[in-house]
Design an enzyme around this catalytic site. Structure first.
Site, PDB file in Angstrom:
ATOM      1  N   GLU A  86     -27.725  26.954   2.044  1.00 11.76           N
ATOM      2  CA  GLU A  86     -27.768  25.777   1.178  1.00 11.76           C
ATOM      3  C   GLU A  86     -27.679  24.482   1.983  1.00 11.76           C
ATOM      4  O   GLU A  86     -28.432  23.533   1.734  1.00 11.76           O
ATOM      5  CB  GLU A  86     -26.614  25.832   0.166  1.00 11.76           C
ATOM      6  CG  GLU A  86     -26.823  26.852  -0.941  1.00 11.76           C
ATOM      7  CD  GLU A  86     -25.688  26.854  -1.945  1.00 11.76           C
ATOM      8  OE1 GLU A  86     -25.821  27.535  -2.973  1.00 11.76           O
ATOM      9  OE2 GLU A  86     -24.664  26.167  -1.704  1.00 11.76           O
ATOM     10  N   VAL A  87     -26.772  24.440   2.946  1.00 19.51           N
ATOM     11  CA  VAL A  87     -26.597  23.204   3.706  1.00 19.51           C
ATOM     12  C   VAL A  87     -27.817  22.936   4.590  1.00 19.51           C
ATOM     13  O   VAL A  87     -28.184  21.781   4.855  1.00 19.51           O
ATOM     14  CB  VAL A  87     -25.296  23.231   4.545  1.00 19.51           C
ATOM     15  CG1 VAL A  87     -25.447  24.050   5.815  1.00 19.51           C
ATOM     16  CG2 VAL A  87     -24.833  21.806   4.872  1.00 19.51           C
TER      17      VAL A  87
END
Length: 1156
Positions: A86-87
């Site tokens: 996600e990051v």
């Protein structure tokens, strides 16, 4: 992971995605955060809101549809493969400008995340194991934490932290709603990211303490009782936002109502009006401040409390007006701080302005090391490379940070590669972050200001008047240039320092990167070409490569030092360049532009139908005249050095804009008739134009001409009758056919007539009441100086060197400004006595046999040159402040006055009395010189008795004269160049002021002429651990002046007095209770111009320790010979030893110079 307030997907412009490690935070901190978002009607998304049954990759789509993402880093964050995916996606969206990312550091240090320290890093290595994603995730975990974020540590109030995050998100959402189609990416620079109203400490800061102290002075509540509005200004990226956050943190507890409004630049258009509501909401606990005029509605409540309001990153005056309104709601005693990159926005509004300066070298190095090495000390191999990086950034915090992040954990090869790129001209600007910060400010400039900025980058470090003239519109009443320079200075794109226009190196690089690339298709922006590969192709000058249009060329700057071979230029090349303003062929490697061998050939002539040209520089131009189609109507600066030019152009052309003309060393130039209409000309340089005979009569109209240089114009014969009322500097040096000087201006300040054939000065010389310098060196026809020279009240420097036929100098009484008088090489028989003189040169004079006794009254005289005055037989008492006397080669000099000079007890600079090659000096004269040296040492010791001593010795006095003996007042002496002594106990006590040294030098082995020599002493003291503490002391020196030949045939005595260095005085403090002698060793050496020691020989040497004297003691000797100084010397009969045994300690006659 993520969060809407319902299961439906909200509008992406208002969606917040939360990325976090579930097991740490889901039921605690994140749940409170989600509830706070819902209360504030902010749609939020986290993983549990996703519809069940959808693939996990759908969460990545949610990130793409979001406008804000919160990355919440915790201790176990790197255990989760999905958190890292996600990051990574968030980082990609952020780099594309589609997402604002706010990092939250939950009970973990930002540096731990950034540098993958401890368990946080270990867990990542375990997770990835050899996976190729490792490198990508490592880069992401450096990038995201480098944004300004919010730290929640063990001591934080989590409820307050939640409120800070909500406020930060609300501000970003406000910006997004105002600029929906615009990039709103957070930059770790002047823009903050989140924490809009309260911020938070994100990274370690450097240099902030001093800045806060300086701001405190301006804000001080005790010192300034009323309301204070302070402006904080500085160039983009200089650290204003960091300073504002730190200031808010330090000062918010002094007020019950406080607000930090940042990132104001991004609030534009209709959204500006909503800023007042946000500020009032922060200052007052209101449910709904969204009214038309919240300041008016809540004025009574606001006036009850003093407030602290900090407005950061303001870019328009209407933003200030919206945030502060009419300012009638501000309670007395409040503090308002406005940070901006544009000083003009706060003009007339603030009480004081603080300019954020660049970091000093120490803080720059610390900031860079913090980001490059994660706070760990750098390895020795990286220190020099670090220095180079810091030098490049020139104190710019953002650049230092970005460079540190980029080089973190990189090897030496990567560092060297990066530094090589930075050393390129132009070098690439540091990272996209710095570029974007500059770009944001640049985009707010008007089109005229943008052009001015890019033009100034081509002429930086030039005089302000020059730059403004180049930028000026042809319309004489236009203020375009002046306003553009002032506007750019107000916005910190440039600075005007000492009358020059300067630009920070990073902004200079930024300006170069802004220029469109040569390959740009259909480019409408004007180009400034300065890379030789963009100008020359295949040995031919062709700027119209790569489909560039002629009309887009604004400037051509060809550095001939980069061109290795001859080039050619087509005759039609400039035909369609109707917008060309700057044409410059120059050599950056030679300041005088005289060594360039690169030739630009014009085989078919040249057409130059240019009207807009402001600057035309052409080094070694092959043109005999400028083409007839050239129109100089807008020409400001014409420079054709070392050219083939014979005359400028046919007929008289309109040159009303022309201010600077430089045709130096154009040896074929014979006429300047083309300049007859240059009424605004300020500087005209014709040096070395050896064919030029006179100037055109039309020059009489040049009422603004301030500088005229005709140096070396060997054919020049006369000046026409004219009155150049602005002329300040006139140079006719070396005009050997110039015989008569007419007074062409009464306002001349510097007049150089040296080397001319002038036989007399005009009788109306007294009219030159502003004349400061008159140089008539080597005017061999000059026989007389008019008496009216004495009327020149401003004259400071008068030079008649080598005027061989000059026999008399007029009696001058009231010349109070004359400091320098050079009469060397003249036939003057009587020395002039002018009270204001500080420097007098009479050398190479065969007429003067003695000096007037009145010379002792010249109290300001510091330098007297009597070299080679071969008829001089005696000298009277010299003035007391004389610092340098050079009587070298006065072969008939026999006697000197007793005293030689009266001595003032002063801590003056080094002084020297030179009597080398004065072979006829009588013994009494030599003894008086030695006695003067002794008294000089004594008075200097008194004057400096409170001086603690430096780390090295400092030469204070020296003298030399023919002789073969060490004066009797030296406490130790020996034959040869080495002296070994045992110094008695306490010899180095606190009264030790200096060391007197003497060397007798033989020159019998020196058969060559001597250009210079230096006598030095290496003094070694043995300390407790049997080691030696060495230091070097100067004894004396001599340098031949001019081109004469010199030999020093006889032995000479050199005496020097030097201050006592700390290294020799410090043992006293360590061993104050011990009573023991100290071994010392002294070695004297003599070196000449070739540094060969064998040519000279030290026959004898001596040492004297000089102690500060008690002023209670007196001496008739001092009272008789020296000036009153509240001290005297004590003559003692005890221990006097008139014998002079060699290698033996002796008793001194005066206890101020110690004998043991």
């Amino acid at each position: 992971m993520a969060a809407p307030s319902s299961s439906t997907v909200p509008h992406p412009q208002h969606q917040v995605f939360i990325n976090f490690r579930g097991k740490d935070l889901r039921l605690g901190f994140v749940s409170h955060l989600v509830r706070a978002f819902k209360r504030n009607k902010i749609n939020v998304f986290m993983d549990e809101f996703e519809d069940r049954g959808k693939p996990l990759d759908s969460l990545l789509k949610r990130i793409e549809g979001s406008r804000i993402a919160l990355a919440i880093f915790s201790e176990s964050y790197t255990e989760s493969n999905w958190c890292l995916k996600e990051v990574e996606k968030m980082n990609d969206c952020m780099e594309q400008g589609n997402l604002v990312v706010i990092p939250i550091f939950y009970k973990v240090e930002p540096s731990t995340v950034r540098y993958l320290k401890g368990d946080f890093g270990d867990k990542l290595w375990i997770l990835v194991k050899g996976d190729e994603k490792k490198k990508k995730w490592e880069e992401v975990l450096k990038s995201i934490p480098n944004l300004f974020g919010i730290t929640v540590d063990e001591k934080s109030d989590e409820g307050q932290a939640v409120n800070e995050i909500v406020k930060a998100v609300k501000t970003v959402l406000l910006n997004i709603s105002c600029i929906a189609s615009q990039n709103v990416s957070v930059d770790p620079s002047e823009s903050s990211n989140a924490g809009t109203f309260s911020g938070g400490v994100k990274h370690k800061t450097f240099g902030i303490k001093q800045r806060l102290e300086e701001l405190k002075e301006m804000l001080d509540c005790d010192k300034h009782k009323g309301t204070r509005i302070i402006g904080v200004v500085g160039m983009p990226g200089i650290g204003k936002t960091t300073l504002m956050k730190e200031l808010f943190k330090k000062w918010q507890r002094k007020f019950t109502r406080h607000a930090l409004v940042d990132d104001i630049r991004k609030t534009k258009g209709t959204c500006i009006s909503s800023l007042s509501s946000l500020l009032v909401e922060e200052l007052l606990p209101l449910e709904d401040p969204s009214v038309e005029d919240p300041f008016e509605k809540y004025k009574d409540q606001l006036l009850k409390r003093k407030v602290l309001v900090i407005l950061d990153d303001v870019s328009k005056r209407e933003q200030i007006d919206a945030l502060l309104g009419r300012r009638d709601w501000i309670s007395e005693g409040s503090r308002i701080v406005i940070a901006t990159s544009d000083t003009s926005l706060i003009s007339g509004l603030v009480h004081d302005t603080y300019v954020v300066q660049k970091l000093d070298h120490r803080d720059s190095l610390q900031l860079f090391h913090y980001h490059a090495f994660g706070g760990d000390p750098p390895k020795k191999d990286y220190m020099k490379l670090s220095e180079e990086v810091v030098h490049y950034a020139r104190g710019h915090p953002l650049a230092l940070k970005m460079l540190g992040v980029e080089l973190n954990k990189k090897d030496m090869n990567h560092w060297n590669s990066k530094l090589k790129k930075l050393a390129q001209t132009p070098c690439p600007i540091v990272g996209s972050h710095v570029f974007h910060v500059f770009q944001a400010s640049y985009d707010e400039l008007s089109s005229e200001q943008k052009d001015a900025f890019l033009d100034i980058a081509c002429f930086r470090s030039q005089e302000k008047d020059y730059v403004e003239s180049l930028l000026a519109s042809p319309d004489p009443i236009s203020a375009e240039a002046t306003s553009a320079v002032k506007a750019l200075a107000d916005k910190f794109f440039i600075n005007t320092c000492d009358g020059r226009v300067e630009m920070h190196d990073l902004l200079y690089t930024f300006s170069r990167e802004l220029d469109p690339k040569p390959s740009t298709q259909d480019c409408t922006g004007q180009r400034r070409l300065w890379l030789h590969q963009d100008i020359i192709k295949g040995g031919v000058i062709n700027v119209l490569q790569n489909k560039m249009k002629a009309a887009t060329v604004r400037g051509i700057f060809l550095d001939l030092s980069e061109v290795k071979e001859e080039t050619s230029l087509d005759c039609d090349h400039f035909i369609n360049m109707r917008n060309l303003r700057y044409l410059k062929f120059y050599n950056s490697h030679c300041p005088h532009e005289c060594k360039t061998k690169n030739k630009i050939n014009i085989p078919d002539g040249l057409k130059l139908p240019l009207k807009e040209v402001r600057c035309l520089h052409w080094l070694k131009s092959p043109l005999k005249e400028l083409p007839n189609d050239f129109n100089p109507i807008n020409l400001v600066d014409l420079k054709l050095p070392y050219s083939e030019i014979e005359h400028l152009w046919e007929d008289d052309k309109d040159t009303s804009s022309l201010k600077w003309v430089d045709l130096n060393h154009s040896s074929k130039l014979f006429s300047l008739s083309g300049l007859s209409k240059a009424e605004n000309l300020q500087r005209l340089n014709l040096e070395g134009c050896t064919t030029l005979k006179t100037l055109p009569c039309g020059m009489k109209n040049m009422e603004r001409l301030a500088f005229l240089n005709l140096k070396g114009c060997t054919s020049f014969e006369s000046l026409p009758e004219m009155n150049l009322i602005s002329l300040k500097t006139l140079t006719l040096s070396g005009c050997s056919k110039f015989k008569e000087f007419p007074l062409i201006s009464e306002n001349i300040e510097a007049l150089y007539l040296d080397g001319t054939a002038i036989s007399q000065l005009p009788t109306n010389m007294g009219s030159l009441q502003r004349l400061v310098v008159l140089n008539m060196k080597n005017c061999r026809m000059l026989e007389k100086i008019p008496d009216r020279v004495g009327e020149l009240k401003a004259l400071q420097e008068l030079i008649f060197s080598d005027c061989l036929n000059l026999k008399d100098f007029p009696e001058i009484i009231n010349m109070n400004s004359l400091n320098i008088l050079l009469l060397d090489g003249t036939a003057i028989a009587v020395m002039p006595q002018i009270p204001s003189l500080q420097y007098l040169c009479l050398s190479r004079n065969d007429k003067i046999s003695c000096l007037p006794a009145g010379i002792r009254q010249l109290s300001l005289l510091k330098w007297l040159d009597l070299k080679y005055c071969k008829s001089l037989t005696s000298v009277p008492e010299f003035p007391p402040n004389l610092q340098c006397l050079d009587a070298h080669g006065c072969s008939l000099l026999k006697t000197v006055s007793k005293p030689l000079a009266r001595i003032m007890p002063t801590e003056q600079n080094h002084s020297s009395f030179i009597f080398t090659n004065c072979e006829n000096l009588e013994q009494d004269a030599k003894e008086e010189i030695a006695s003067y040296a002794q008294r000089k040492c004594q008075l200097l010791s008194y004057a400096r008795k409170h001086y603690s001593g430096g780390l090295v010795s400092e030469a204070l006095f020296s003298t030399c004269f023919p002789g073969c003996d060490v004066p009797s007042w030296f406490c130790h002496e020996t034959v040869g160049s080495e002296l070994k002594v045992k110094l008695l106990p306490h010899w180095h006590d606190k009264r030790l002021a200096g060391i007197a040294l003497c060397a007798v030098v033989s020159f019998l082995d020196c058969k060559d002429q001597i250009s210079r020599l230096s006598v030095t002493c290496t003094f070694k003291v043995k300390v407790e651990d049997e080691s030696w503490v060495p230091f070097t002391c100067p004894v004396g020196s001599w340098t031949r002046q001019g081109g004469g030949e010199d030999k020093i045939m006889s032995d000479h005595v050199f005496i020097g007095y030097t201050s006592c260095p700390y290294t020799i005085k410090c043992p006293e403090d360590e061993n104050s209770d011990e009573c023991s002698s100290t071994e010392a060793s002294l070695e004297f050496t003599v070196t000449g111009g070739t540094s060969e020691k064998g040519k000279f020989k030290v026959l004898k040497c001596g040492l004297g320790l000089v102690y500060a004297k008690d002023k209670s003691k007196s001496s008739s000797h001092e009272a008789k010979y020296d000036m009153l100084a509240q001290l005297s010397f004590h003559e003692t009969s005890n221990g006097v030893d008139d014998g002079r045994p060699k290698k033996k300690q002796k008793t001194i006659r005066n206890d101020n110079i110690q004998r043991h």
